[in-house]
Design a protein around this motif. Structure first.
Motif, PDB file in Angstrom:
ATOM      1  N   ILE A   1       0.850  -1.196   0.000  1.00  5.98           N
ATOM      2  CA  ILE A   1       0.000   0.000   0.000  1.00  5.98           C
ATOM      3  C   ILE A   1       0.882   1.242   0.000  1.00  5.98           C
ATOM      4  O   ILE A   1       0.632   2.198  -0.738  1.00  5.98           O
ATOM      5  CB  ILE A   1      -0.969   0.001   1.198  1.00  5.98           C
ATOM      6  CG1 ILE A   1      -1.901  -1.216   1.153  1.00  5.98           C
ATOM      7  CG2 ILE A   1      -1.770   1.307   1.239  1.00  5.98           C
ATOM      8  CD1 ILE A   1      -2.779  -1.335  -0.076  1.00  5.98           C
ATOM      9  N   ALA A   2       1.939   1.244   0.805  1.00  6.79           N
ATOM     10  CA  ALA A   2       2.869   2.385   0.835  1.00  6.79           C
ATOM     11  C   ALA A   2       3.499   2.618  -0.537  1.00  6.79           C
ATOM     12  O   ALA A   2       3.784   3.749  -0.915  1.00  6.79           O
ATOM     13  CB  ALA A   2       3.958   2.156   1.887  1.00  6.79           C
ATOM     14  N   GLU A   3       3.689   1.535  -1.301  1.00  7.51           N
ATOM     15  CA  GLU A   3       4.264   1.623  -2.637  1.00  7.51           C
ATOM     16  C   GLU A   3       3.201   1.915  -3.697  1.00  7.51           C
ATOM     17  O   GLU A   3       3.510   2.007  -4.881  1.00  7.51           O
ATOM     18  CB  GLU A   3       4.991   0.310  -2.983  1.00  7.51           C
ATOM     19  CG  GLU A   3       6.205   0.042  -2.111  1.00  7.51           C
ATOM     20  CD  GLU A   3       7.335   1.006  -2.402  1.00  7.51           C
ATOM     21  OE1 GLU A   3       7.689   1.193  -3.581  1.00  7.51           O
ATOM     22  OE2 GLU A   3       7.864   1.590  -1.437  1.00  7.51           O
ATOM     23  N   GLY A   4       1.928   1.999  -3.267  1.00  4.62           N
ATOM     24  CA  GLY A   4       0.863   2.371  -4.192  1.00  4.62           C
ATOM     25  C   GLY A   4       0.162   1.224  -4.879  1.00  4.62           C
ATOM     26  O   GLY A   4      -0.473   1.406  -5.913  1.00  4.62           O
ATOM     27  N   THR A   5       0.257   0.013  -4.310  1.00  3.60           N
ATOM     28  CA  THR A   5      -0.402  -1.126  -4.926  1.00  3.60           C
ATOM     29  C   THR A   5      -0.996  -2.056  -3.879  1.00  3.60           C
ATOM     30  O   THR A   5      -0.467  -2.166  -2.772  1.00  3.60           O
ATOM     31  CB  THR A   5       0.580  -1.917  -5.826  1.00  3.60           C
ATOM     32  OG1 THR A   5      -0.136  -2.900  -6.562  1.00  3.60           O
ATOM     33  CG2 THR A   5       1.663  -2.584  -5.018  1.00  3.60           C
ATOM     34  N   LYS A   6      -2.092  -2.718  -4.244  1.00  4.36           N
ATOM     35  CA  LYS A   6      -2.665  -3.745  -3.377  1.00  4.36           C
ATOM     36  C   LYS A   6      -1.898  -5.036  -3.635  1.00  4.36           C
ATOM     37  O   LYS A   6      -1.721  -5.446  -4.777  1.00  4.36           O
ATOM     38  CB  LYS A   6      -4.147  -3.986  -3.689  1.00  4.36           C
ATOM     39  CG  LYS A   6      -5.082  -3.021  -3.040  1.00  4.36           C
ATOM     40  CD  LYS A   6      -6.529  -3.428  -3.321  1.00  4.36           C
ATOM     41  CE  LYS A   6      -7.492  -2.517  -2.606  1.00  4.36           C
ATOM     42  NZ  LYS A   6      -8.887  -2.837  -2.978  1.00  4.36           N
ATOM     43  N   ALA A   7      -1.465  -5.654  -2.571  1.00  8.33           N
ATOM     44  CA  ALA A   7      -0.785  -6.940  -2.681  1.00  8.33           C
ATOM     45  C   ALA A   7      -1.333  -7.864  -1.613  1.00  8.33           C
ATOM     46  O   ALA A   7      -1.758  -7.414  -0.548  1.00  8.33           O
ATOM     47  CB  ALA A   7       0.726  -6.771  -2.508  1.00  8.33           C
TER      48      ALA A   7
END
Length: 155
Positions: A97-103
């Motif tokens: 999330i911090a990197e801008g993606t859902k994982a």
């Protein structure tokens, strides 16, 4: 109806079914096999200080996701104050999330920071996250409003 029109509408229908499948896959909470946070009991992290798989007979629906619990008392505590126990960022990987993606996240890879539950993708990612968690939490909080609506989940 012309053959071209039939093909066009079939393509639209196929596209819509993919979009709908993505929306189911990436809802409010990270789900695996239709269960939030892969069936881990969110209360156990706080009460037992460990990751514990829940039981499907002790289920509760919250914000459209099914959560499982290891005991009736855990389920009861969650139903009283779900926002206290629900994982941050929907249980998706906090670093992602911090990197801008859902994982996806792994229920065995977790940490409670300032009374909030954070999950990570795997132990390697958690090591990176732990080294800068204060910064990553702030970045994830800033990213979450835009990432939250994403229907794609990095597996």
């Amino acid at each position: 109806m012309s053959p071209h029109t039939v093909v066009t509408w079939a393509a639209v229908g196929l596209t819509c079914s993919f979009v709908m499948a993505g929306q189911v896959r990436a809802g409010e909470f990270y789900e695996k096999h239709g269960v939030a946070i892969d069936g881990y009991d969110p209360v156990a992290y706080f009460e037992d200080h460990k990751a514990v798989k829940g039981n499907d007979t002790l289920a509760y629906s919250y914000k459209g996701s099914i959560f499982w619990f290891a005991s009736p008392s855990h389920r009861d505590r969650f139903t009283t104050t779900p926002e206290r126990f629900a994982p941050q960022f929907g249980g998706f990987c906090a670093y992602g999330i911090a990197e801008g993606t859902k994982a996806k996240s792994d229920g065995d890879v977790w940490e409670i920071v300032d009374g909030k539950l954070y999950l990570n993708y795997d132990r390697g990612i958690q090591t990176k996250w732990t080294r800068g968690k204060d910064v990553f939490i702030r970045e994830a909080e800033a990213q979450w409003p835009s990432v939250q609506s994403s229907t794609f989940v990095h597996q």
